[in-house]
Design an enzyme around this catalytic site. Structure first.
Site, PDB file in Angstrom:
ATOM      1  N   CYS A 105       0.837  -1.204   0.000  1.00  0.00           N
ATOM      2  CA  CYS A 105       0.000   0.000   0.000  1.00  0.00           C
ATOM      3  C   CYS A 105       0.872   1.255   0.000  1.00  0.00           C
ATOM      4  CB  CYS A 105      -0.925  -0.019   1.214  1.00  0.00           C
ATOM      5  SG  CYS A 105      -2.094   1.368   1.272  1.00  0.00           S
ATOM      6  N   CYS A 202      -6.429  -2.832   7.511  1.00  0.00           N
ATOM      7  CA  CYS A 202      -7.643  -2.035   7.382  1.00  0.00           C
ATOM      8  C   CYS A 202      -8.767  -2.760   6.647  1.00  0.00           C
ATOM      9  CB  CYS A 202      -7.338  -0.705   6.705  1.00  0.00           C
ATOM     10  SG  CYS A 202      -6.760  -0.844   4.998  1.00  0.00           S
TER      11      CYS A 202
END
Length: 363
Positions: A105, A202
């Protein structure tokens, strides 16, 4: 004189909020951006509190931007996040590896995609709330240096950033400790000053990685497999390779009369190899997918401190170039649970030399 423009990636947490605060105080033209990486049709994901993927992140970041009196936008990064992070996560587990989605990410979403969009807006830099410091060395190269907050240091997860990305990045909280960041937030009246840190991945808030992979991969999930010893002798039935990682002891549900540990995962046969504690330790690893920071390449060998997972304190080793895209590290003392798919990051003191992704030993 025109102010330098910086886009701050605001997660709704205290660190990125104070990053925006510090940069404004330093005279930058600051724009706040939250990256939308969630599916807004999923009410469970978008309504949960505290994470970087929830709607609450937008609400908190917008409130902070209001206090700081800076422009604020939400940008859609769902496509690169799906491809570069979520799909990668699933494919790695199916391949018998243990991925680090935060590293992916950082490189491909928080930097590559955000930086591209920010420069389209005329920004000179992007900035984040990471606990790390960027340094330009005498040789002209950029590297990442450990933060002042040892317990919060995030350099390991940033090893894969390119020279171009580093040249256009600011990390203003890297010189502070966490308690100092919260104090600055309180003094500025930021509404997230005491917001807890988010700990989980997440996109898997319940922590059930295997269930997520089952949903995403469908009939490609291998299903039940075998526990075997190093010689291939069957010891029991496993739930399948996506449920395990190297070094794991708990939740194996094997009745062998003594503790055993996962020592290897074999995706070709859907086998999970288990052994004694001593078998989890190794003095050698190979890594590929190399990225160089403080040095532009590795010629011959050099001594370094190698970290093999985020929580690893690091251990002295010697690294040698052993292939076009391969480094071999030999540790002076054996390290526990060298895990394919995780990053190996090599430091010279506080500074990152280079790093790569751990690959399976040749059999």
């Amino acid at each position: 004189m025109n102010k330098k423009k910086v886009v701050v990636g605001m997660s709704g947490g205290v660190d990125s909020s104070v990053a925006a605060l510090l940069l404004k105080e330093q005279g930058f033209e600051v724009i706040g951006v939250t990256m939308q990486i969630w599916d807004s049709s999923d009410p469970c994901r978008t309504s949960r509190e505290g994470g970087c993927c929830g709607q609450s992140a937008v609400e908190d970041a917008r409130r902070v931007a209001g206090v700081l009196d800076i422009p604020y936008y939400v940008m859609d990064f769902r496509e690169p996040f799906r491809k570069k992070v979520m799909d990668y996560f699933v494919e790695e587990y199916l391949g018998g590896r243990t991925p680090n989605p935060c590293i992916a990410c950082n490189r491909y979403v928080k930097w590559e995609s955000l930086l591209e969009k920010s420069m389209d807006l005329g920004a000179d830099y992007i900035a984040t709330g990471h606990y790390a410091r960027i340094e330009k060395l005498a040789n002209g190269r950029f590297t990442i240096r450990n933060s002042a907050a040892a317990a919060k240091d995030q350099t390991y997860a940033l090893y894969n950033l390119t020279q171009f990305q580093l040249a256009h990045t600011l990390m203003p909280v890297g010189g502070y400790r966490k308690e100092e960041i919260r104090t600055l937030a309180r003094r500025a009246g930021l509404p997230v000053a005491d917001k807890p840190d988010s700990q989980e991945i997440c996109f898997i808030p319940d922590g059930d990685y295997a269930a997520f992979i089952d949903r995403e991969a469908g009939d490609r999930v291998p299903g039940a497999g075998r526990f075997v010893d190093a010689g291939g002798r069957e010891l029991g039935t496993s739930r399948g390779i996506t449920h395990y990682t190297v070094g794991q002891r708990r939740h194996l549900n094997l009745s062998l009369g003594h503790p055993v540990f996962v020592t290897e995962i074999r995706p070709e046969t859907n086998e999970v190899v288990v052994g004694e504690n001593d078998e989890v330790f190794s003095d050698t690893l190979r890594c590929a997918g190399l990225n160089f920071m403080a040095i532009d390449d590795l010629r011959g060998f050099c001594d370094a401190v190698g970290k093999i997972r985020y929580s690893h304190r690091g251990a002295p080793c010697r690294i040698t170039r052993t292939g076009e895209d391969e480094i071999t590290a030999v540790f002076f003392e054996r390290v526990r649970a060298v895990t394919p798919g995780q990053a190996a990051v090599f430091y010279d003191g506080e500074r990152i030399l280079c790093g790569g992704t751990i690959i399976r030993d040749r059999k």
